[in-house]
Write an enzyme that holds these catalytic residues in place. Structure first.
Site, PDB file in Angstrom:
ATOM      1  N   CYS A 136       0.684  -1.103   0.064  1.00 47.69           N
ATOM      2  CA  CYS A 136       0.241  -0.048   0.098  1.00 47.69           C
ATOM      3  C   CYS A 136       0.728   1.160  -0.133  1.00 47.69           C
ATOM      4  CB  CYS A 136      -0.953  -0.033   1.173  1.00 47.69           C
ATOM      5  SG  CYS A 136      -2.098  -1.401   1.108  1.00 47.69           S
ATOM      6  N   HIS A 183      -2.740   7.067   3.534  1.00 44.13           N
ATOM      7  CA  HIS A 183      -1.567   6.091   3.948  1.00 44.13           C
ATOM      8  C   HIS A 183      -0.075   6.672   3.903  1.00 44.13           C
ATOM      9  CE1 HIS A 183      -1.548   1.532   4.601  1.00 44.13           C
ATOM     10  NE2 HIS A 183      -1.583   2.018   5.646  1.00 44.13           N
TER      11      HIS A 183
END
Length: 516
Positions: A77, A145
């Site tokens: 990610c 993120h």
């Protein structure tokens, strides 16, 4: 370049032929939309899925282009998100950890967790920031993120060139019992927490509403929308009205597809479709760890040689096998991209930074090493939208082929040039085994053998091995040492502000276990 029509046998070797019927006369540069799915596999009808209904992404493909050799820049990610937004491998920006990245997986050092106070450095130039000189308005929606600690909201998208933000600083599941409930932000302001005063399943509707409002509000402006959905990261979620033969994962996929439809419909309603390039793709390949009802499939990219080393299959998310990096991608730009085309050229998420800037007429940032290549010749074959000359694919080319590098944290695992891929080190996505070093490298022709099932004989590829090794050495010589941001771990850095005294006390413990 190799582009063909899906609905026929015509093969076109020159991209310019494809755009021959496109009309000219665009008064302003195009808008850009990236729909970035999470841990998404090849679970699209237009890529062969028999059980998942994706009518809107099917429409994107039918009216636009499938990119069948699209790769994400990283197979997990946070590094992947840093790379698509900066056009740079995460080794340059520090979105990696030296700890645990090649050793048995602990998780804390491969992505930005709530306990990590590392972040995308503020001097990194994002697409949003780079488009400012061309007067673009930008918004990030969904999963960030890339950093957030305490009340330091400058680490969120609004501190990285975006004008607006609505979403979460971390993955939706990074809450109790291990971490505080995940906050949701509107720009700099915290507007709630998942599971406390925001229902997780409602995020699908919230993100769709934010996206359509942003498009409508900027109909007269050039804009960039980065829509980073949680779907389909495990544990998957979707509103109750979405159901699928594929179970919860299929329902989450169909909710994602619905959001794509809302974006497309809004662009059409506002007469912006022909002025907007929309790209759908994923941050990395499907994840093998969750059960089948919670995870996608890697399609034909199984890495079937790997079980001979491992004794099991874990060649999707987190690995440097094709299943970790090869992801579906669809580009939609009515009137510019010819309907029903398939691009079989190697492309990657790194390419969007340079391509968007070229199409927008915005200058490249100075003094910044960029790793993507300009693919506007593929997406805009007639050159109608080109504001600058097409930029070179790479300063260092291998026999005319662009070289792509596969990282796991700070470790360069493999490299590809043309059809050939060389694995220098192999490792599963999330296993505990010792990495395997290959000297000479393990070679595959991933165009004819995308399963990486049949290793090539190194003795027959001396020239390629020399070239790819030289490419690796040259690339590594351009990488400057930076702080590994994902090693900056401190449970005391977690966002406990606004919680009760009991909850805050729990979260401030080094164990980081919150049970509320």
């Amino acid at each position: 370049m190799f582009i063909r029509k899906m609905a026929g046998s015509l093969h076109l070797l020159a991209c310019a032929i494809v755009g021959g019927l496109v009309s000219a006369g665009h008064a302003r540069p195009p808008n850009f939309v990236i729909v970035f799915a999470d841990d998404f596999g090849f679970d699209l009808e237009c890529f062969g899925s028999p059980t998942t209904r994706t009518v809107n992404i099917n429409r994107m493909a039918a009216e636009g282009m499938k990119l069948t050799q699209w790769n994400t820049a990283h197979s997990i990610c946070s590094p992947s998100r840093a790379a698509i937004l900066t056009g740079r491998y995460a080794i340059r920006s520090g979105i990696f950890g030296n700890e645990s990245t090649i050793q048995p997986h602990t998780g804390d050092h491969r992505v930005v967790h709530p306990s990590c106070y590392g972040h995308l450095p503020l001097d990194e130039v994002t697409i949003a920031e780079a488009l400012k000189p061309a007067n673009y308005t930008s918004m990030a929606i969904g999963k960030w993120h890339l950093g957030y600690a305490y009340e330091n909201t400058t680490l969120l998208p609004v501190g990285h060139g975006f004008d607006y933000f609505y979403g979460t600083p971390v993955t939706h599941c990074e809450g109790p019992p291990s971490y505080p409930a995940v906050p949701v932000f509107q720009n700099h302001e915290k507007v709630g927490r998942i599971g406390v005063d925001i229902v997780r399943e409602d995020l699908v509707y919230r993100y769709a509403d934010q996206a359509t409002q942003f498009i409508s509000n900027n109909a007269n402006n050039s804009f960039f929308l980065y829509l980073a959905m949680d779907n389909t990261h495990s544990p998957v979620y979707s509103p109750a009205n979405f159901t699928s033969l594929r179970g919860p994962y299929g329902a989450a996929t169909e909710a994602l597809d619905w959001v794509v439809g809302q974006v497309m419909d809004t662009l059409t309603k506002m007469n912006l479709a022909q002025d907007t390039l929309v790209v759908f793709t994923s941050d990395n390949g499907a994840w093998y760890t969750p059960p089948p009802t919670q995870a996608g499939v890697v399609g034909p990219f199984q890495g079937t040689y790997a079980p001979q080393e491992l004794g099991y299959v874990d060649t999707g998310k987190g690995s440097s096998w094709e299943g970790g990096f090869r992801v579906p991608a669809v580009a939609w730009w009515p009137g510019t991209i010819a309907a029903g085309t398939v691009c079989e050229n190697f492309t990657s998420s790194l390419d969007l930074f340079v391509t968007f800037l070229n199409l927008a007429g915005a200058p490249l940032p100075t003094g910044v090493a960029l790793d993507g290549k300009d693919i506007s010749g593929i997406l805009d074959p007639s050159g109608i939208h080109a504001r600058l000359p097409h930029m070179p694919a790479s300063k260092f080319e291998n026999s005319g082929n662009y070289t792509f590098f596969y990282y796991r944290g700070p470790v360069l695992m493999a490299a590809r040039s043309g059809a050939l891929k060389a694995h220098f080190i192999t490792h599963s996505g999330f296993g505990h085994e010792v990495p395997v070093t290959h000297d000479p490298p393990l070679l595959f022709n991933v165009e004819v053998d995308p399963q990486e099932r049949l290793p090539l004989e190194p003795a027959r590829y001396h020239a390629f091995i020399s070239e790819i090794t030289a490419a690796v050495e040259h690339h590594q010589s351009t990488v400057k040492p930076v702080t590994p941001q994902l090693d900056l771990i401190d449970y005391k850095a977690m966002d406990c502000v606004g919680l009760s005294e009991k909850q805050s006390g729990c979260c401030m413990q080094l164990a980081g276990k919150c049970t509320y």
